[in-house]
Design an enzyme around this catalytic site. Structure first.
Site, short mmCIF file in Angstrom:
data_model
loop_
_atom_site.label_atom_id
_atom_site.label_comp_id
_atom_site.label_asym_id
_atom_site.label_seq_id
_atom_site.Cartn_x
_atom_site.Cartn_y
_atom_site.Cartn_z
N SER A 25 2.09 -5.49 -1.76
CA SER A 25 1.28 -6.70 -1.68
C SER A 25 1.10 -7.18 -0.25
O SER A 25 1.54 -6.56 0.71
CB SER A 25 1.86 -7.83 -2.54
OG SER A 25 3.04 -8.34 -1.94
N THR A 57 -4.79 -4.41 -2.37
CA THR A 57 -3.48 -4.86 -2.83
C THR A 57 -3.66 -6.21 -3.52
O THR A 57 -4.78 -6.57 -3.88
CB THR A 57 -2.46 -4.92 -1.67
OG1 THR A 57 -1.15 -5.13 -2.19
CG2 THR A 57 -2.81 -5.98 -0.65
N TYR A 58 -2.58 -6.93 -3.72
CA TYR A 58 -2.68 -8.25 -4.35
C TYR A 58 -1.94 -9.27 -3.49
O TYR A 58 -1.09 -8.93 -2.68
CB TYR A 58 -2.13 -8.23 -5.77
CG TYR A 58 -0.66 -7.84 -5.84
CD1 TYR A 58 0.33 -8.82 -5.84
CD2 TYR A 58 -0.28 -6.51 -5.90
CE1 TYR A 58 1.67 -8.47 -5.88
CE2 TYR A 58 1.06 -6.15 -5.96
CZ TYR A 58 2.02 -7.15 -5.94
OH TYR A 58 3.34 -6.80 -5.98
N GLY A 73 5.54 -3.20 1.54
CA GLY A 73 5.57 -1.87 0.92
C GLY A 73 4.85 -0.83 1.77
O GLY A 73 4.91 -0.86 3.00
N ALA A 75 1.86 -0.40 2.66
CA ALA A 75 0.89 -0.91 3.63
C ALA A 75 1.53 -1.21 4.98
O ALA A 75 0.85 -1.20 6.01
CB ALA A 75 0.21 -2.16 3.08
#
Length: 119
Positions: A25, A57-58, A73, A75
């Site tokens: 995220s 992503t969120y 994560g 990213a």
């Protein structure tokens, strides 16, 4: 006809952290989320101005007025503190409604703060 249009944008925010050990995220300062009309867990694209990377992503809500923009994560391998990013989300709507729709756009300063009286 149903089309996708820009709903929300945070234009040229600065990445403050990258946490490889988090599940995933992007954590975003709650003030920036509110100004850009983003909600927690909403799907976003994050565009890295420094290296051209683009991910989906969120959103995770960050502390209000903290200036936090943290990629979590996997990213975190593609975005580093100091990178400049654009964060966008889209919405589906009918073509005629889309012609009248105006997206919410936030223009943070270099510390990811919103200038007083401006969005």
């Amino acid at each position: 006809m149903h089309i996708q249009v820009l709903k929300s944008k945070i234009h040229r925010a600065t990445v403050t952290d990258a946490n490889i050990n988090y599940v995933g995220s992007i954590t975003i300062d709650e003030d920036l989320m509110n100004t850009a009309n983003l909600i927690e867990f909403e799907k976003v694209q994050v565009l890295n101005i420094n290296n051209g990377e683009r991910i989906e992503t969120y959103v995770i809500k960050g502390k209000k007025r903290s200036g936090t923009i943290c990629l979590n994560g996997a990213a975190a391998r593609k975005f580093l503190p100091g990178d400049i990013v654009i964060i966008v989300s889209y919405a589906g709507m009918e073509f005629e409604a889309a012609k009248k729709f105006k997206p919410a756009i936030a223009f943070p300063d270099s510390e990811n703060k919103l200038p007083k009286g401006k969005k």
